[in-house]
Design a protein around this motif. Structure first.
Motif: not given
Ligand code: KG4
Ligand code: ZN
Length: 339
Positions: A234-250
């Protein structure tokens, strides 16, 4: 025109033969993952020595596979930087030696240009201009690519690169090297929403990134509590989502700001399936074409160097045999025409 490409910038020995008429004729890759696993990361001196062991047999393998002779090669391209200096020097020396022996031109290639052009090897290659998101172990950059050789840096990571953040976070979670793909595999078994993680630098204008805080936030959760196997997923999933969200926003911000009609994603982290899916959705939403290399060309390989070498050679870039290697090399120094 036939170009032999040599990639030895880090922990993969990649060799390929590219023909301007026939396309990619043959390729071979040796990954040093097992060699470095015990050390939890790439040991530069071991990497150099292993490139020395692998490079000539791999060149022979590629020639055999493509049923071609050294004499049929028109130029030798090699990764001249950026990368580990000892590792780069192996490719540079072999390339210069072949160039001297065969009396054929030598074409130095920028490793990141290799990554950027890798999607050109796909059946539907992107046209210029495009926005490039380059996400590798050493770099996180948004680049406006107007044409071959015209690279304008729009934003980059001020600390850890995305791949580095994946690798360091994986290490914190007790995963073996190479951590990025292992962390992504854990994430795919987890559920998001349990761990609150930041989307760094998205609340202020600009296109730069910062990923070291994300790793620290994960470290705090690990310190606070004993994690079960499911917690780790679950922690890995939240980490991956945070990275992907950040890249998506930029990416969304950069596409809006530049009006560029397509997005090219390249580098090791472009193999990440959540990133690929999310950017495809963003592309559909913004009516922007999204291009990736196939999975084997996301991470380091010889094909992208042979292809970038072909483009450089065609544009008039070649040098007299010399051994040039640069561990640091800003992409912006490149131009599209030789003087
Ligand atoms: O482009 P690359 O092969 O080497 C550099 O030029 O740096 O990228 C390697 C990076 C590593 O940090 C690795 O962990 C990351 O790409 N990577 C991934 C995945 N596959 C490779 N990160 C997240 N998810 C993946 N599936
Ligand atoms: Zn790379």
């Amino acid at each position: 025109m036939r170009i032999l490409g040599l990639e030895t910038s880090c922990d993969e020995t990649g060799i390929a033969l590219y023909d301007s008429e026939l396309g990619l004729m043959a390729e071979a890759l040796y990954s040093q993952v097992k060699l470095h696993a015990d050390y939890g990361g790439v040991v530069p001196e071991l990497a150099s020595r292993d490139h020395v062991r692998r490079i000539l047999p791999l060149i022979e393998q590629v020639l055999e596979q493509s049923n071609s002779q050294l004499s049929e090669i028109d130029a030798i391209a090699y990764t001249a930087g950026p990368g580990l200096i000892g590792a780069l020097l192996v490719g540079a020396s072999v390339a210069a030696g072949l160039s001297l022996a065969l009396n054929k031109p030598l074409v130095p290639v920028h490793h990141l240009e290799g990554h950027l052009l890798a999607p050109m090897l796909e059946p539907e290659p992107p046209e210029f201009p495009f926005l490039a998101l380059l996400v590798s172990g050493g770099h996180t950059q948004l680049i406006a690519v107007q044409a071959f050789g015209h690279y304008q840096l729009l934003g980059e990571s001020i600390d850890d690169a995305v791949g580095e953040a994946f690798d360091k976070t994986a290490k914190l979670m007790g995963l073996d090297y190479p951590g990025g793909p292992r962390l992504a595999a854990l994430a795919d078994k987890g559920h998001t929403g349990r761990f609150v993680l930041p989307r760094p630098m998205t609340d202020r204008p600009g296109l730069d990134f910062s990923f070291s805080g994300l790793k620290t936030a994960v470290a705090l959760y690990i310190r606070q509590q004993e994690l079960s196997e499911q917690d780790k997923c679950d922690l890995a999933a939240d980490f991956q989502l945070a990275v992907v969200d950040t890249l998506l926003i930029k990416c969304r911000r950069a596409l809006k700001a530049t009006g560029l009609p397509r997005l090219v994603v390249a580098g090791g982290v472009s193999a990440n399936s959540l990133l690929r899916e999310s950017l495809k959705t963003l592309g559909a939403e913004m009516k922007v074409g999204v291009h990736f290399p196939r999975l084997q060309y996301c991470t380091d390989n010889g094909a992208m160097i042979a292809y970038a070498g072909y483009c450089r050679f065609r544009a008039g870039f070649s040098i007299a045999p010399a051994i040039e290697a640069r561990p640091r090399w800003p992409l912006q120094e490149l131009t599209a025409t030789a003087d």
